[in-house]
Design a protein around this motif. Structure first.
Motif, PDB file in Angstrom:
ATOM      1  N   UNK A  31     -14.387 -17.991  -3.076  1.00 47.21           N
ATOM      2  CA  UNK A  31     -15.064 -19.269  -2.835  1.00 47.21           C
ATOM      3  C   UNK A  31     -15.723 -19.258  -1.461  1.00 47.21           C
ATOM      4  N   UNK A  32     -15.139 -18.542  -0.520  1.00 42.89           N
ATOM      5  CA  UNK A  32     -15.721 -18.410   0.818  1.00 42.89           C
ATOM      6  C   UNK A  32     -15.289 -17.079   1.415  1.00 42.89           C
ATOM      7  N   UNK A  33     -16.142 -16.510   2.227  1.00 42.89           N
ATOM      8  CA  UNK A  33     -15.754 -15.314   2.978  1.00 42.89           C
ATOM      9  C   UNK A  33     -15.371 -15.705   4.401  1.00 42.89           C
ATOM     10  N   UNK A  34     -16.069 -16.690   4.931  1.00 41.83           N
ATOM     11  CA  UNK A  34     -15.765 -17.241   6.246  1.00 41.83           C
ATOM     12  C   UNK A  34     -15.868 -18.755   6.148  1.00 41.83           C
ATOM     13  N   UNK A  35     -14.730 -19.475   6.162  1.00 39.22           N
ATOM     14  CA  UNK A  35     -14.771 -20.929   5.967  1.00 39.22           C
ATOM     15  C   UNK A  35     -15.756 -21.622   6.900  1.00 39.22           C
ATOM     16  N   UNK A  36     -16.640 -22.406   6.300  1.00 37.61           N
ATOM     17  CA  UNK A  36     -17.613 -23.176   7.073  1.00 37.61           C
ATOM     18  C   UNK A  36     -18.921 -22.463   7.354  1.00 37.61           C
ATOM     19  N   UNK A  37     -19.021 -21.153   7.024  1.00 43.21           N
ATOM     20  CA  UNK A  37     -20.231 -20.394   7.376  1.00 43.21           C
ATOM     21  C   UNK A  37     -21.476 -20.912   6.663  1.00 43.21           C
ATOM     22  N   UNK A  38     -21.307 -21.413   5.442  1.00 43.82           N
ATOM     23  CA  UNK A  38     -22.460 -21.868   4.660  1.00 43.82           C
ATOM     24  C   UNK A  38     -22.700 -23.371   4.765  1.00 43.82           C
ATOM     25  N   UNK A  39     -21.866 -24.079   5.496  1.00 39.45           N
ATOM     26  CA  UNK A  39     -22.033 -25.530   5.588  1.00 39.45           C
ATOM     27  C   UNK A  39     -23.359 -25.929   6.234  1.00 39.45           C
ATOM     28  N   UNK A  40     -23.791 -25.262   7.316  1.00 45.31           N
ATOM     29  CA  UNK A  40     -25.100 -25.642   7.878  1.00 45.31           C
ATOM     30  C   UNK A  40     -26.238 -25.463   6.870  1.00 45.31           C
ATOM     31  N   UNK A  41     -26.136 -24.413   6.067  1.00 45.58           N
ATOM     32  CA  UNK A  41     -27.156 -24.179   5.032  1.00 45.58           C
ATOM     33  C   UNK A  41     -27.158 -25.313   4.007  1.00 45.58           C
ATOM     34  N   UNK A  42     -25.952 -25.785   3.631  1.00 45.97           N
ATOM     35  CA  UNK A  42     -25.856 -26.879   2.664  1.00 45.97           C
ATOM     36  C   UNK A  42     -26.414 -28.172   3.263  1.00 45.97           C
ATOM     37  N   UNK A  43     -26.061 -28.455   4.510  1.00 46.74           N
ATOM     38  CA  UNK A  43     -26.553 -29.662   5.184  1.00 46.74           C
ATOM     39  C   UNK A  43     -28.072 -29.627   5.287  1.00 46.74           C
ATOM     40  N   UNK A  44     -28.604 -28.462   5.658  1.00 48.02           N
ATOM     41  CA  UNK A  44     -30.056 -28.329   5.781  1.00 48.02           C
ATOM     42  C   UNK A  44     -30.744 -28.467   4.428  1.00 48.02           C
ATOM     43  N   UNK A  45     -30.086 -27.896   3.387  1.00 50.91           N
ATOM     44  CA  UNK A  45     -30.648 -27.990   2.049  1.00 50.91           C
ATOM     45  C   UNK A  45     -30.723 -29.418   1.548  1.00 50.91           C
ATOM     46  N   UNK A  46     -29.706 -30.205   1.831  1.00 60.92           N
ATOM     47  CA  UNK A  46     -29.714 -31.616   1.426  1.00 60.92           C
ATOM     48  C   UNK A  46     -30.763 -32.382   2.221  1.00 60.92           C
ATOM     49  N   UNK A  47     -30.833 -32.107   3.530  1.00 60.44           N
ATOM     50  CA  UNK A  47     -31.774 -32.824   4.387  1.00 60.44           C
ATOM     51  C   UNK A  47     -33.218 -32.529   4.003  1.00 60.44           C
ATOM     52  N   UNK A  48     -33.492 -31.288   3.594  1.00 58.25           N
ATOM     53  CA  UNK A  48     -34.864 -30.906   3.251  1.00 58.25           C
ATOM     54  C   UNK A  48     -35.249 -31.286   1.828  1.00 58.25           C
TER      55      UNK A  48
END
Length: 554
Positions: free
Chosen positions: A398-415
């Motif tokens: 489910x994750x390789x590094x917890x939280x590593x993809x969160x900025x990508x998700x936040x940016x994806x929602x914002x855009x």
């Protein structure tokens, strides 16, 4: 360099109540007697603490080999040493076994000594068993039945001592009940590393108290309540709440941090009244922190989500589970995998994380991660990782590094690239999204225990279970696979997380083959090598080490 193999412990022969046994050298006599099936009563002794030998309840008859003129043990007809018995009783808690030692635990002398000790302990002890929180699990109560007397020869007035004293924010003291065993004092000094308790005054006027200017407020204070053999120290949270004989006890573990301290959950009629530590030397010894112990009140919170809801028009309305699942699946199937993000949780069980990964594969989702949680740690038990199953999330992909993809998700929602967000046990506002951004999403599927700032914006709201309401497994911070057991039923129409995820996968893919949580674990064991050959039942009460880790338990 060759691996060093530890030598087997040296064994010594000890006679206990006429029968010879073998024990490793260094074993305490009181422990050897228990292993031989002869339990020796005790108050001050605790196997995880030092032995002061001050209660004298563990007095036994002891002897050593009888030596001949050549200074060699004289042997009897059975070839075993003859015992030269000491004229006075000895305490068994502060003495290690030795070769040829003899022990009598139930001789007339030993029994008479215990009766004498019990009489002294009961001289000033109040007769308040009917209102004492320790009733039902009180060692003084139990041993007084076996070694006490129904009548008292004491004619003077009992010594009065302070009652209902707040030693700290979580522990209340009744000094009249204290038998001066010093367990709490030694625990604070040796385990909690907080020398805050001590005895003052002398003789029958001795009392337990906190040092001047100090309070018993360390994060392990409630362990003193667990090890108090009488009702002197009580939990301010549990005090007068429930009689212990009414409680149903369920073996589980704490999910407040990555340590996963083993616990016993005490419940009655689907209400949790307390959590107490359960011994597991590979994880938490006999202890647990107060933070984890008391972290269950939210399961009875007024904010619990009790029924599934779907967005109809501009508001959420109650719906049947089948309708809510279908509604969520239709919304998700409307988008491509790169337009969907899944916000999973390190608080989910392995089974739930496995199904989450299968849901992501079904939908073609790559934007998936868990929310990391960190807090101050100590060098005892509390871990800096406040997610109980980070290792499980890593192992199951489910994750390789917890939280590593969160900025990508936040940016994806914002855009606007991400049009559907699935939040599983997490609040997306905590990763940096705003209520406005979440509300603007065409699809927001929220599965959670409690209502939060984001749930009113959900297009499908799915109420789930808490840690004490479900079965499953997690991997603690040191790589040990442990099992959750259901202690209470979930409230309202809330459902088990794995069932919700299974139904969602079925609604999205049209396939099924999972009918129980054992089926989920079987799927994992067939796909993940670390789970091979295991099942929920094979995990056992103490867990199984499945990941290599150099750490050692506190």
């Amino acid at each position: 360099m060759s691996d060093q193999v530890s030598a087997p412990p040296q064994m010594v022969n000890v006679q206990i109540n006429g029968v010879w046994h073998e024990f490793p050298k260094g074993t305490r006599v009181i422990e050897a007697c228990e292993k031989a099936g002869s339990y020796v009563p005790r108050y001050c002794y605790h196997k995880k603490l030092s032995s002061p030998g001050n209660c004298r309840m563990c007095l036994i008859e002891m002897g050593l080999p009888k030596m001949g003129p050549d200074r060699k043990p004289e042997l009897g007809p059975d070839g075993k040493p003859l015992i030269n018995w000491m004229p006075r009783p000895q305490i068994s808690c502060a003495q290690d076994v030795s070769e040829g030692m003899g022990v009598r635990t139930d001789s007339p002398l030993a029994v008479e000594c215990r009766k004498g000790v019990m009489e002294f302990l009961l001289i000033n002890h109040p007769l308040d068993c009917p209102i004492c929180d320790q009733a039902g699990e009180c060692r003084l109560q139990e041993f007084s039945v076996e070694y006490g007397s129904a009548e008292s020869r004491f004619l003077e007035n009992k010594v009065k001592k302070p009652k209902n004293i707040e030693l700290g924010p979580r522990v209340t003291l009744d000094d009249e009940r204290c038998i001066l065993c010093s367990r709490c004092i030694r625990f604070c000094q040796e385990v909690a590393q907080d020398d805050v308790l001590g005895f003052v005054d002398r003789g029958s006027h001795s009392v337990l108290t906190a040092h001047p200017g100090k309070r018993l407020e360390n994060n392990y204070s409630l362990n003193t309540v667990d090890i108090c053999p009488v009702g002197a120290l009580t939990s301010s949270d549990f005090r007068f709440q429930m009689r212990v004989w009414f409680l149903k006890e369920t073996k589980s573990f704490c999910t407040s941090c990555a340590t996963g301290c083993n616990t016993i959950i005490g419940t009655r009629e689907d209400v949790i009244y307390r959590q107490t530590p359960r011994e597991n030397d590979a994880v938490n010894s006999c202890w647990m922190c107060d933070y984890g112990r008391l972290n269950f009140g939210y399961l009875q919170s007024e904010k619990r989500l009790l029924q599934p809801e779907i967005l109809s028009g501009d508001k959420l309305i109650p719906a049947e589970w089948s309708v809510a699942i279908t509604h969520a699946a239709v919304q998700l199937k409307h988008f491509s995998g790169w337009e969907i993000a899944i916000l999973a949780s390190g608080r989910m069980t392995n089974e739930e994380l496995w199904l989450t990964s299968q849901l992501a594969k079904t939908l073609g989702v790559e934007s998936i991660d868990i929310v990391p949680r960190h807090g101050p740690a100590d060098n005892i038990l509390l871990s800096a990782d406040r997610n109980p199953n980070t290792n499980g999330a890593r192992l199951l992909g489910v994750t390789s590094q917890p939280g590593a993809r969160l900025p990508e998700i936040v940016q994806g929602v914002a855009s606007g690239r991400i049009k559907a967000l699935v939040a599983l046990g997490e609040n997306p506002i905590e990763i940096g999204l705003t209520v406005a951004q979440i509300t603007a999403l065409p699809a927001f599927i929220a599965m959670n225990i409690l209502a939060n700032d984001s749930t009113p914006a959900a297009t499908a709201l799915l109420p789930s279970f808490g840690f004490a309401e479900k079965r499953g497994s997690m991997i603690n911070g040191k790589g040990r696979l442990q099992r959750l057991n259901r202690a209470v039923r979930g409230p309202g129409q809330a459902r088990d997380d794995w069932e919700i995820l299974r139904d969602l996968i079925q609604a999205c893919s049209g396939r099924n083959g999972i009918y129980s949580i054992e089926d989920v674990f079987r799927q994992m064991s067939e796909s993940v090598p670390q789970f091979a050959g295991l099942s929920l039942s094979k995990i056992g009460d103490l867990g199984v080490q499945i990941l290599e880790n150099a750490g050692s338990p506190a």
